[in-house]
Motif scaffolding. Sequence first.
Motif, PDB file in Angstrom:
ATOM      1  N   GLN A 152     -11.884 -14.839   1.948  1.00 51.23           N
ATOM      2  CA  GLN A 152     -11.513 -13.492   1.523  1.00 51.23           C
ATOM      3  C   GLN A 152     -11.697 -12.510   2.691  1.00 51.23           C
ATOM      4  OE1 GLN A 152     -10.456 -12.287  -1.546  1.00 51.23           O
ATOM      5  NE2 GLN A 152     -10.291 -10.261  -0.634  1.00 51.23           N
ATOM      6  N   LEU A 196     -10.962  -9.119   2.372  1.00 51.81           N
ATOM      7  CA  LEU A 196     -11.290  -7.790   1.871  1.00 51.81           C
ATOM      8  C   LEU A 196     -12.778  -7.743   1.548  1.00 51.81           C
ATOM      9  CD1 LEU A 196      -9.728  -5.157   1.302  1.00 51.81           C
ATOM     10  CD2 LEU A 196      -9.596  -5.874  -1.092  1.00 51.81           C
ATOM     11  N   VAL A 206     -10.198   0.724   2.880  1.00 48.54           N
ATOM     12  CA  VAL A 206     -10.717  -0.643   2.747  1.00 48.54           C
ATOM     13  C   VAL A 206     -11.610  -0.970   3.935  1.00 48.54           C
ATOM     14  CG1 VAL A 206      -8.694  -1.478   1.461  1.00 48.54           C
ATOM     15  CG2 VAL A 206      -8.784  -1.745   3.960  1.00 48.54           C
ATOM     16  N   GLU A 231      -0.928  -3.428  -4.902  1.00 50.59           N
ATOM     17  CA  GLU A 231      -1.724  -4.539  -4.383  1.00 50.59           C
ATOM     18  C   GLU A 231      -2.125  -4.198  -2.952  1.00 50.59           C
ATOM     19  OE1 GLU A 231       0.927  -7.827  -4.598  1.00 50.59           O
ATOM     20  OE2 GLU A 231       0.734  -8.079  -6.778  1.00 50.59           O
ATOM     21  N   GLU A 238      -4.849  -9.666  -0.938  1.00 50.96           N
ATOM     22  CA  GLU A 238      -6.307  -9.687  -1.046  1.00 50.96           C
ATOM     23  C   GLU A 238      -6.805  -8.937  -2.273  1.00 50.96           C
ATOM     24  OE1 GLU A 238      -8.558 -11.157   0.924  1.00 50.96           O
ATOM     25  OE2 GLU A 238      -7.160 -12.000   2.379  1.00 50.96           O
ATOM     26  N   TRP A 239      -5.942  -8.179  -2.898  1.00 45.95           N
ATOM     27  CA  TRP A 239      -6.295  -7.421  -4.110  1.00 45.95           C
ATOM     28  C   TRP A 239      -5.061  -7.332  -4.991  1.00 45.95           C
ATOM     29  CZ3 TRP A 239     -10.879  -5.587  -5.911  1.00 45.95           C
ATOM     30  CH2 TRP A 239     -10.842  -4.706  -6.994  1.00 45.95           C
ATOM     31  N   PRO A 240      -5.209  -7.618  -6.308  1.00 47.52           N
ATOM     32  CA  PRO A 240      -6.425  -7.859  -7.082  1.00 47.52           C
ATOM     33  C   PRO A 240      -7.106  -9.167  -6.696  1.00 47.52           C
ATOM     34  CG  PRO A 240      -4.558  -7.330  -8.512  1.00 47.52           C
ATOM     35  CD  PRO A 240      -4.008  -7.569  -7.156  1.00 47.52           C
ATOM     36  N   LEU A 241      -8.397  -9.232  -6.983  1.00 48.97           N
ATOM     37  CA  LEU A 241      -9.165 -10.429  -6.674  1.00 48.97           C
ATOM     38  C   LEU A 241      -8.793 -11.558  -7.619  1.00 48.97           C
ATOM     39  CD1 LEU A 241     -12.736  -8.895  -6.150  1.00 48.97           C
ATOM     40  CD2 LEU A 241     -11.092  -9.540  -4.386  1.00 48.97           C
ATOM     41  N   SER A 245      -4.732  -2.147 -10.682  1.00 50.42           N
ATOM     42  CA  SER A 245      -5.066  -0.918  -9.968  1.00 50.42           C
ATOM     43  C   SER A 245      -3.791  -0.101  -9.806  1.00 50.42           C
ATOM     44  CB  SER A 245      -5.664  -1.239  -8.606  1.00 50.42           C
ATOM     45  OG  SER A 245      -6.871  -1.941  -8.743  1.00 50.42           O
ATOM     46  N   ARG A 267     -15.989  -1.307  -8.778  1.00 54.75           N
ATOM     47  CA  ARG A 267     -15.004  -1.536  -7.715  1.00 54.75           C
ATOM     48  C   ARG A 267     -13.592  -1.324  -8.253  1.00 54.75           C
ATOM     49  NH1 ARG A 267     -14.779  -6.910  -3.738  1.00 54.75           N
ATOM     50  NH2 ARG A 267     -13.315  -6.023  -2.201  1.00 54.75           N
ATOM     51  N   TRP A 268     -13.347  -1.823  -9.468  1.00 56.21           N
ATOM     52  CA  TRP A 268     -12.028  -1.601 -10.066  1.00 56.21           C
ATOM     53  C   TRP A 268     -11.805  -0.117 -10.357  1.00 56.21           C
ATOM     54  CZ3 TRP A 268     -11.091   0.362 -15.018  1.00 56.21           C
ATOM     55  CH2 TRP A 268      -9.743   0.457 -15.344  1.00 56.21           C
ATOM     56  N   SER A 309     -10.856   1.735  -7.367  1.00 57.46           N
ATOM     57  CA  SER A 309      -9.519   1.387  -6.875  1.00 57.46           C
ATOM     58  C   SER A 309      -8.427   2.103  -7.656  1.00 57.46           C
ATOM     59  CB  SER A 309      -9.299  -0.130  -6.981  1.00 57.46           C
ATOM     60  OG  SER A 309      -9.057  -0.531  -8.329  1.00 57.46           O
TER      61      SER A 309
END
Length: 547
Positions: free
Chosen positions: A3, A5, A23, A65, A73-76, A84, A202-203, A206
Motif C-alpha cells: 500500500q 497511501l 495525502v 478515487e 490506492e483509495w478506497p481501501l 468518498s 479516515r473515511w 476523506s
Amino acid sequence: MKQQLVLGPLLRWVGETSATVWVETARPGRVEVLGHGADTFEVSGHHYALVIVEGLVPDSITPYEVHVDGVQEWPLAGRHDPPSVIQTSGSETTPRLLIGSCRAAAPHEPPYTLDLAMNSEGRGVDTLWAHAERMKSEPPSEWPSLVVFAGDQIYADDSSPQARERIEERRAESVDLDSSKVHDYDEYCWLYSEAWSAPPERWLLSTVPSAMIFDDHDMIDDWNISASWIADMRDEETWRERAVNGMMSYWVHQHLGNLSPDRIREDGMLDRLVASDDPTGVLRAWAVECFEAAGTEGGCQFSYSRRVGNVTVVVVDCRNGRVLTDEERLMVQRSEWEDIRSAAMEADGHVLFVTSLPVFLADGIHDLHVWSQRLCAGSWGRPGRRIGERVRRALDLEDWPAFPESFAMFRTLIDDLRARPDPPRSIVVASGDIHFSYAARVASFDSDGPDVWQIVSSPIRNALIPHERGAMRFSLTRSGARVGSMLRRLARGGDTRPVIDVVAGPFFANNMCEVIYESDRIEVAFEQSTSSDGDEPDLNEVGRLTL
C-alpha cells in the motif's frame, strides 16, 4: 503490492467548482484525483501531495478515487464504507458546520474509552468517531458541509501511551528528553498519524471538507502566553528544535489544506517544495524565520477565510500571531488583524468567526483574566508582576480578555459589522480550548443589529475531571462573578465584561457542536459521544437552540 497511501486522503478546501485533496504516500510519486494530478514533495523522509481538483459543478456530489502512479490506492480494499465524495457548495447549499476542539489520541477500546474519572488512562468516547459512524447511515444531504477543528488536534506535550512507548524505544538512552513531549519531525508525524488513521475518522475526513487552526497543545502548553514565557523557553536547550519541527509539521498537515487554490498559487511555497532539490531545507528555513519572529509584528500569519454557501467563515490565528513586546500585547498582529477585518467586513450573508480561544466569557472568568493582566502590567508593583505571571500560567489565563486592546478591537469589528447598512444575517463566534461547551448570547451589544453569539465546542475527546468541572460551574454563577469583579477592582481594571446569557450548557463530556444554517433560522445542536460496550459509539443530543 505494498500500500502506497500512508495517510489520507483528506478533503480540505472545497468551493463551488474546485477542491483540494491531501495525502501522504510511502514513496515519491504522482497522485491523481478525478483526472487532476500532483507530484509529491518530501519533508524529512515523508512524502506528501496536495491535488487541486478544478472544473467541478456547483451544488454537486462527485465520488472520487485516489491513484498513486496509476494504481488505485483509495478506497481501501476490504472496507465497505460509503464512497468518498466531493460535495461542492453553491446558492442552494444549506451549510451544516460541525465544530470541535481538543482531541486526544487513544485507541477505541477500554480502558481508553472509559471516562477519566473511572480510569486514569480513560479519554471517553471519541466524538469524531461517533459522527463518522452515524454518517454512514445518513444521506449525503445530512452530512456536514465543513468540519472545523478549532485547536489541539494533537497533543505534542501530552502524547498517547502508544506514542510514548514508541518514542522511548526510538530515542537513545543518552538523550535526556521527556517522552510525553515530541521533539523531532518524525514524532510530530506519529501524532498526526494517530489522529487521522482510524478507519471511521479516515473515511469522514476523506468526505467532509476540513478547516483547521492550531492552539497551544499542537505545540506546547501555554504556547506564547507572555513575553516572559518566550524568554524562559528560549533558555531551554530543546525548545528551538521542538518549535521548528512543530511549525514544519503544522504547515504540512494543517495549514496547506486551509488555503484556496488561488492562495496556494499566490503563496508559492507548495510550488517551491515540489520543485526543490532540498524541500526539507526550504521548509525548515521558513520555520526558523517563524521561530525567530515569534511574539513580534513580523511573525508568520495563518489566519484565513472561506465561503460555505452563504456563510463566510473567518478563522483567526490567536496563538502564533501574537505580539508580546514591552510596548504592545496583542492577540493578533496588526497587519494580520487588518486582513481579518477586511474578510469580515466584505462578507454578506452570515459571518462565523473561529478562534481557538473564547472571546466572550462569563463575567467571573472575564474579570479573572483582566485581574491577572493588570497584575502582570504592574498595578501591584514588582511583587504583583511575579504573582500575576505565576497565576496566568497556572490557570491558563490567556483568552481574549487577557489582551485588552485586542478584545476591544474584536468588539469594535463586531460593532462595525452590525452598523453596516446591510449587516450580516448573523454573527457567531466559535471557539474551543476550555474543555466544556456552551452557547451564549452576548447581551452587552445593543438591540440595533443582529444578535451576537459565542459558541464554545470542546472537547472532542479530553473531558475535564470532576473537580475541574465543579470549578468551571462555579465560575458561571453569580458568586463567581462577584469574586471576579472584586479582584478586577482591586487591580484597578476597567469594566469590560461582555455580560453573556448562557442559553445552552455548560456541557462537560466529550462533544461536538453542529451549526445548521436553514433559510429562515439557525439551529445549534450539542451532541455528546457515549458507548455502552466500548464497541459502537452513540451520539446523545444534550442541547439544541434556535438563534
